[in-house]
Write an enzyme that holds these catalytic residues in place. Structure first.
Site, mmCIF file in Angstrom:
data_model
loop_
_atom_site.group_PDB
_atom_site.id
_atom_site.type_symbol
_atom_site.label_atom_id
_atom_site.label_comp_id
_atom_site.label_asym_id
_atom_site.label_seq_id
_atom_site.Cartn_x
_atom_site.Cartn_y
_atom_site.Cartn_z
ATOM 1 N N GLY A 1 101.031 2.088 58.580
ATOM 2 C CA GLY A 1 101.262 3.511 58.724
ATOM 3 C C GLY A 1 100.851 3.980 60.102
ATOM 4 O O GLY A 1 100.494 3.177 60.976
ATOM 5 N N ASP B 1 99.100 15.855 48.768
ATOM 6 C CA ASP B 1 100.292 15.063 49.104
ATOM 7 C C ASP B 1 100.760 14.268 47.886
ATOM 8 O O ASP B 1 101.072 13.078 47.971
ATOM 9 C CB ASP B 1 99.998 14.126 50.274
ATOM 10 N N VAL C 1 97.335 -1.880 56.101
ATOM 11 C CA VAL C 1 96.686 -2.240 54.842
ATOM 12 C C VAL C 1 96.958 -3.719 54.582
ATOM 13 O O VAL C 1 98.100 -4.182 54.702
ATOM 14 C CB VAL C 1 97.210 -1.386 53.676
ATOM 15 N N GLU D 1 90.781 -0.812 45.451
ATOM 16 C CA GLU D 1 91.461 -1.545 44.388
ATOM 17 C C GLU D 1 92.851 -1.986 44.840
ATOM 18 O O GLU D 1 93.597 -1.197 45.421
ATOM 19 C CB GLU D 1 91.557 -0.632 43.166
#
Length: 413
Positions: A134, A248, A139, A203
Site C-alpha cells: 500500500g 473506512d 504486508v 492475525e
C-alpha cells in the site's frame, strides 16, 4: 492496513535485456537450450521474498555492473553444480571468478544487499512472502518464531520511517487494534521498531475480501448478506464500546475466512473518540467514495459510529444489488451523490430483496445521522429479528423505530 491489509496486485517487471544465445565457459549444454529451465527456476514470484542471489543481481544491475549474458552465465553454472549434486556457489563469488566483477565492486554490491536485507529482519519473526503493498508500506506473511504461528506483519515504508507524522499514524493503528479483542476484528499481536524499521504483527487471515467475492459473483444470497452485515455490526459494536470509529468500512476491508467468518480489518483511519483520548484531528475527507458517509464527504471532524453504520449500509446495498449505491466518473461526483441524492430503491435493482431488509438498509443509508441507527446494537436487534423471521421463527426483539424518510433530503444550513 491496506486493501484490506493483505490485498494488493503485484506485477513482475519484464527483463529488458537481450536474449542470450551463447554458451558459458566449461559448460557443455548450450545456453539457449537451458535458458527456459533457468527462467522457470529463477522467475521471481512477485510476492515471494527475494533470495540473496536475486538481491545481489538486482543491486549489481542498478549500478550497471552486470549484463544479462553475464547473469545467465552465472545461473547456468549454478544449475550445472546442482546437477552434479554440489551446493551452488553464491552469485557474487561466481561473478568475481569469471572476472565480471572486481573484488571491490562485489564488496560494494554486497554492502547494498545487506542494507536491503536489514529492512526484512524483524527480531522474533521470519518473513516468508509479501501479501500486499500500500501507500504506507507492505504486508508480509511471517512466522512468529517463539510461538511457531503464522502472522501478518505490516512494515512501514523505509522512506516514511523518518517522517514522524507517518510513524505516529502507523503506530496509532497498532494501538487501536491492540485495544480490540473480538472474533470479527483482525487481532493485533505486537508492534515495535527494529533498526529503523517500524512493524506491526497481527492475525493472519487466509481468505478473500468481500470485495473480491462481489467482483467475482455479483450480488450475494440475502441470508449470507445479512449474516456478514450482522458479523461486521458486532465488530463495530465492540469498537464503539472502546470509543473507536473505523471511518473506512467497505467490502475491501472485510475478509471472509474459514467457516464464513467476517473479519473487519485495516483500522489505519480509525479515530479514538473516547473521553479523554485527546484527539484533536481536523476535518478531512477520509474514507472510500463508494461507501463514504455524507458527514465524511463534507470533511466533518466530529464523525461518530453512525458514520460507520452508513458505510456498512452502503456495503450491504452492494451485497444485495451487486453494485454500490452510487456511481460516477470520479470520486467527487460520487461524494456529491452521497450528499444529495437518494439511492436507487433496492427493489429496482433486485426485485427479490426482502422488504424488511430493504428498510434496514435504507435506514443505515439515511443522509442525516439522526435518522440512522444510533448504535450498532440497534442494528443488531433488527438483523437478529429478520434472521429469525426468515427461518420461520418469531422475532426475539421488539423492532426499532421505522425507516427514515429518503426525501426530502435534509441539508445543512
Amino acid at each position: 492496513m491496506a486493501c484490506c491489509i493483505y490485498s494488493g496486485t503485484m506485477t513482475r517487471r519484464p527483463s529488458n535485456g537481450p536474449p542470450c544465445t551463447g554458451s558459458s565457459g566449461g559448460i557443455s549444454k548450450p545456453l539457449g537450450s537451458i535458458r527456459p529451465a533457468l527462467d522457470a527456476r529463477h522467475a521471481m514470484d512477485a510476492n515471494r521474498l527475494p533470495d540473496d542471489d536475486t538481491l545481489f543481481i538486482r543491486a549489481a544491475q542498478r549500478e550497471g555492473l552486470l549484463t544479462e549474458e553475464q547473469i545467465a552465465d552465472g545461473r547456468t553454472l549454478q544449475e550445472k553444480m546442482r546437477e552434479m549434486g554440489l551446493k551452488p556457489k553464491p552469485m557474487g563469488e561466481i561473478m568475481q571468478e569469471r572476472t565480471y566483477l572486481l573484488p571491490e565492486e562485489a564488496q560494494r554490491v554486497l554492502e547494498r544487499v545487506d542494507k536491503v536485507k536489514e529492512a526484512f529482519r524483524i527480531p522474533g519473526y521470519k518473513l516468508l512472502k509479501r501479501l500486499g503493498r500500500g501507500s504506507m508500506g507492505q504486508v508480509f506473511l511471517a512466522r512468529q518464531l517463539n510461538l511457531d504461528r503464522m502472522v501478518a506483519i505490516k512494515i512501514l515504508a523505509r522512506f516514511l520511517s523518518e517522517n514522524q507524522a507517518f510513524v505516529r499514524r502507523f503506530m496509532k493503528e497498532a494501538r487501536v487494534i491492540g485495544k480490540l479483542n473480538h472474533p470479527n476484528i483482525v487481532q493485533g499481536f505486537d508492534a515495535g521498531e527494529a533498526k529503523g524499521t517500524y512493524y506491526f504483527a497481527m492475525e493472519y487471515c487466509s481468505g478473500p475480501t468481500l470485495l473480491s467475492l462481489l467482483q467475482r459473483g455479483g450480488a450475494l444470497d440475502q441470508d449470507r448478506a445479512i449474516n456478514i452485515t450482522h458479523q461486521v455490526g458486532r465488530a463495530l459494536n465492540h469498537a464503539n464500546t472502546q470509543g473507536l470509529v473505523h471511518r473506512d468500512v467497505k467490502p475491501d476491508n472485510i475478509m471472509i475466512v474459514q467457516g464464513g467468518v467476517a473479519k473487519l480489518c485495516d483500522l489505519g483511519l480509525a479515530k479514538d473518540v473516547s473521553r479523554g483520548s485527546g484527539s484533536t484531528e481536523k476535518g478531512a475527507t477520509l474514507g472510500t467514495p463508494n461507501y463514504i458517509s455524507p458527514e465524511q464527504a463534507r470533511g466533518e471532524a466530529a464523525v461518530d459510529i453512525r458514520s460507520d453504520l452508513y458505510s456498512l449500509g452502503a456495503t450491504l446495498y452492494h451485497m444485495l444489488t451487486g453494485v454500490p449505491p452510487f456511481a460516477g466518473p470520479n470520486p467527487t461526483v460520487i461524494m456529491v451523490k452521497h450528499l444529495n441524492e437518494p439511492p436507487v430503491p433496492l427493489k429496482a435493482r433486485n426485485p427479490d430483496v426482502d422488504p424488511e431488509l430493504s428498510r434496514i438498509c435504507l435506514k443505515m443509508l439515511a443522509k442525516n445521522p439522526d435518522d440512522r441507527y444510533q448504535e450498532p446494537a440497534e442494528l443488531i436487534v433488527d438483523l437478529e429479528n429478520i434472521e429469525a423471521t426468515r427461518r420461520g421463527e418469531p422475532p426475539p426483539h421488539p423492532t426499532t423505530r421505522g425507516a427514515p424518510p429518503v426525501s426530502p433530503i435534509r441539508r445543512r444550513r
